[in-house]
Write a protein that holds these residues in place. Structure first.
Motif, PDB file in Angstrom:
ATOM      1  N   LEU A 113      -3.283  -3.190 -20.827  1.00 15.24           N
ATOM      2  CA  LEU A 113      -4.596  -2.573 -20.624  1.00 15.24           C
ATOM      3  C   LEU A 113      -5.423  -3.346 -19.598  1.00 15.24           C
ATOM      4  N   ILE A 114      -5.296  -4.684 -19.605  1.00 20.47           N
ATOM      5  CA  ILE A 114      -6.010  -5.518 -18.632  1.00 20.47           C
ATOM      6  C   ILE A 114      -5.477  -5.244 -17.220  1.00 20.47           C
ATOM      7  N   LEU A 115      -4.142  -5.206 -17.085  1.00 19.86           N
ATOM      8  CA  LEU A 115      -3.528  -4.963 -15.771  1.00 19.86           C
ATOM      9  C   LEU A 115      -3.911  -3.587 -15.224  1.00 19.86           C
ATOM     10  N   VAL A 116      -3.937  -2.591 -16.108  1.00 20.39           N
ATOM     11  CA  VAL A 116      -4.278  -1.226 -15.679  1.00 20.39           C
ATOM     12  C   VAL A 116      -5.713  -1.172 -15.156  1.00 20.39           C
ATOM     13  N   LYS A 117      -6.606  -1.954 -15.779  1.00 17.18           N
ATOM     14  CA  LYS A 117      -7.998  -1.999 -15.310  1.00 17.18           C
ATOM     15  C   LYS A 117      -8.091  -2.636 -13.929  1.00 17.18           C
ATOM     16  N   GLU A 118      -7.254  -3.659 -13.693  1.00 18.32           N
ATOM     17  CA  GLU A 118      -7.278  -4.362 -12.405  1.00 18.32           C
ATOM     18  C   GLU A 118      -6.729  -3.499 -11.284  1.00 18.32           C
ATOM     19  N   GLN A 119      -5.633  -2.799 -11.548  1.00 22.56           N
ATOM     20  CA  GLN A 119      -5.045  -1.890 -10.554  1.00 22.56           C
ATOM     21  C   GLN A 119      -4.292  -0.779 -11.265  1.00 22.56           C
ATOM     22  N   THR A 120      -4.771   0.441 -11.090  1.00 22.19           N
ATOM     23  CA  THR A 120      -4.133   1.577 -11.756  1.00 22.19           C
ATOM     24  C   THR A 120      -2.731   1.783 -11.196  1.00 22.19           C
ATOM     25  N   PRO A 121      -1.706   1.704 -12.049  1.00 28.97           N
ATOM     26  CA  PRO A 121      -0.341   1.918 -11.548  1.00 28.97           C
ATOM     27  C   PRO A 121      -0.086   3.397 -11.280  1.00 28.97           C
ATOM     28  N   ASP A 122       0.986   3.683 -10.565  1.00 31.07           N
ATOM     29  CA  ASP A 122       1.367   5.078 -10.316  1.00 31.07           C
ATOM     30  C   ASP A 122       2.187   5.635 -11.464  1.00 31.07           C
ATOM     31  N   LEU A 123       2.789   4.739 -12.265  1.00 40.72           N
ATOM     32  CA  LEU A 123       3.596   5.152 -13.413  1.00 40.72           C
ATOM     33  C   LEU A 123       3.731   3.978 -14.361  1.00 40.72           C
ATOM     34  N   ILE A 124       3.850   4.258 -15.669  1.00 40.72           N
ATOM     35  CA  ILE A 124       4.006   3.207 -16.668  1.00 40.72           C
ATOM     36  C   ILE A 124       5.279   3.463 -17.482  1.00 40.72           C
ATOM     37  N   VAL A 125       6.126   2.433 -17.563  1.00 44.81           N
ATOM     38  CA  VAL A 125       7.278   2.461 -18.471  1.00 44.81           C
ATOM     39  C   VAL A 125       6.843   1.649 -19.689  1.00 44.81           C
ATOM     40  N   LEU A 126       6.741   2.310 -20.852  1.00 47.10           N
ATOM     41  CA  LEU A 126       6.074   1.727 -22.007  1.00 47.10           C
ATOM     42  C   LEU A 126       6.976   1.701 -23.241  1.00 47.10           C
ATOM     43  N   ASP A 127       7.213   0.503 -23.769  1.00 45.66           N
ATOM     44  CA  ASP A 127       8.017   0.367 -24.983  1.00 45.66           C
ATOM     45  C   ASP A 127       7.185   0.775 -26.197  1.00 45.66           C
ATOM     46  N   TRP A 128       7.797   1.507 -27.128  1.00 45.49           N
ATOM     47  CA  TRP A 128       7.097   1.947 -28.340  1.00 45.49           C
ATOM     48  C   TRP A 128       6.780   0.757 -29.237  1.00 45.49           C
ATOM     49  N   MET A 129       7.805  -0.087 -29.498  1.00 47.42           N
ATOM     50  CA  MET A 129       7.667  -1.189 -30.458  1.00 47.42           C
ATOM     51  C   MET A 129       7.136  -2.446 -29.785  1.00 47.42           C
ATOM     52  N   LEU A 130       5.816  -2.563 -29.732  1.00 43.43           N
ATOM     53  CA  LEU A 130       5.172  -3.750 -29.151  1.00 43.43           C
ATOM     54  C   LEU A 130       4.454  -4.520 -30.261  1.00 43.43           C
ATOM     55  N   PRO A 131       4.302  -5.837 -30.103  1.00 43.56           N
ATOM     56  CA  PRO A 131       3.567  -6.602 -31.119  1.00 43.56           C
ATOM     57  C   PRO A 131       2.076  -6.244 -31.093  1.00 43.56           C
ATOM     58  N   ASN A 132       1.422  -6.368 -32.216  1.00 46.89           N
ATOM     59  CA  ASN A 132      -0.023  -6.113 -32.380  1.00 46.89           C
ATOM     60  C   ASN A 132      -0.406  -4.643 -32.173  1.00 46.89           C
TER      61      ASN A 132
ATOM     62  N   ALA B  53       0.813  -1.219   0.000  1.00 43.74           N
ATOM     63  CA  ALA B  53       0.000   0.000   0.000  1.00 43.74           C
ATOM     64  C   ALA B  53       0.846   1.269   0.000  1.00 43.74           C
ATOM     65  N   SER B  54       2.040   1.226   0.602  1.00 46.04           N
ATOM     66  CA  SER B  54       2.846   2.444   0.690  1.00 46.04           C
ATOM     67  C   SER B  54       3.844   2.592  -0.461  1.00 46.04           C
ATOM     68  N   GLN B  55       3.984   1.566  -1.295  1.00 50.26           N
ATOM     69  CA  GLN B  55       4.924   1.634  -2.411  1.00 50.26           C
ATOM     70  C   GLN B  55       4.239   2.159  -3.664  1.00 50.26           C
ATOM     71  N   PRO B  56       4.959   2.954  -4.465  1.00 50.71           N
ATOM     72  CA  PRO B  56       4.403   3.300  -5.774  1.00 50.71           C
ATOM     73  C   PRO B  56       4.503   2.092  -6.699  1.00 50.71           C
ATOM     74  N   LEU B  57       3.466   1.857  -7.491  1.00 46.78           N
ATOM     75  CA  LEU B  57       3.440   0.724  -8.407  1.00 46.78           C
ATOM     76  C   LEU B  57       3.823   1.180  -9.813  1.00 46.78           C
ATOM     77  N   VAL B  58       4.864   0.559 -10.367  1.00 45.60           N
ATOM     78  CA  VAL B  58       5.318   0.864 -11.732  1.00 45.60           C
ATOM     79  C   VAL B  58       4.977  -0.322 -12.632  1.00 45.60           C
ATOM     80  N   LEU B  59       4.282  -0.039 -13.729  1.00 50.09           N
ATOM     81  CA  LEU B  59       3.969  -1.078 -14.715  1.00 50.09           C
ATOM     82  C   LEU B  59       4.993  -1.008 -15.839  1.00 50.09           C
TER      83      LEU B  59
END
Length: 230
Positions: free
Chosen positions: A43-62, A4-10
């Motif tokens: 997108l599924i994970l974000v719906k389950e629990q909103t992260p505090d920050l997202i590190v997102l790769d540009w080149m993803l499949p699909n 609960a006290s940690q920031p969550l990074v996806l």
């Protein structure tokens, strides 16, 4: 996942070695980490629990990282979540495109892990300052997240860990009304079952501690909605 006290990074990265390396280093720095190998899973994970920050790769499949970023920034629930875009594209036009889509920062591969973590902290300092050890102030209340101390009008206050996390949440966004369910998610964590009436008990304790040396009650009860600071 985060406590609960940690920031969550996806971390959203399709290359396993990169994903695990990022997750390991973020965990070592005290962050909670969730991992996704493609945009749909993210997108599924974000719906389950909103992260505090997202590190997102540009080149993803699909579905590309750019499209995931666009979708997240178009939703009210996730609009404020900082996104750091990772890309091998170093051209200015690509950087501009990433930022215009809504990314809050853009890091070109190969990158320094320590620099990326510094950027993560920088973004969280803006959105969740208490989780990165910042000192928060609201009127005559001062909360030092690093030393875990709270003062009101110069007087030291004794708060239990739950009351401290509640106050941190309120002080990060003064004026915002938090529902009991939102406070349960933020302060207790989604994986723990706690009755919403427990929130009222701890709010009562926090109020008592804040007013121990005098001064008005800074917490506001909003009928049918929840609680707010100020």
């Amino acid at each position: 996942m985060a406590t609960a006290s940690q920031p969550l990074v996806l971390v959203v990265e399709d290359e396993p070695a990169q994903r695990e390396m990022l997750a390991y280093n973020l965990s070592a720095e005290g962050f909670g980490v969730a991992k996704a190998e493609n945009g749909e899973e993210a997108l599924i994970l974000v719906k389950e629990q909103t992260p505090d920050l997202i590190v997102l790769d540009w080149m993803l499949p699909n579905v590309s990282g750019i499209e995931i970023c666009r979708q997240l920034k178009s939703r009210v629930e996730t609009r404020a979540v900082p996104i750091i875009m990772l890309s091998a594209r170093s051209e200015e036009v690509d950087r501009v495109r990433g930022l215009e889509t809504g990314a809050d920062d853009y890091v070109v591969k190969p990158y320094s892990v320590s620099e990326l973590i510094a950027r993560v902290r920088s973004q969280l300092r803006r959105t969740r300052p208490a989780t990165v050890g910042e000192v928060l102030e609201y009127e005559d209340i001062r909360l030092d997240a690093e030393s875990h101390k709270v003062f009101r009008d110069g007087n030291s206050l004794k708060l239990g860990p739950t009351e401290f996390r509640l106050l941190s949440t309120f002080m990060e966004k003064p004026g915002r009304v938090w529902s009991r369910e939102q406070l349960l998610d933020r302060v207790w964590g989604r994986d723990i079952y706690v009755d919403t009436r427990t929130v009222d008990v701890h709010i009562g304790r926090l109020r008592k501690a804040l007013c121990l040396h005098g001064g008005g009650d800074p917490l506001r009860t909003v009928r049918g909605a929840g609680y707010a600071l100020g």
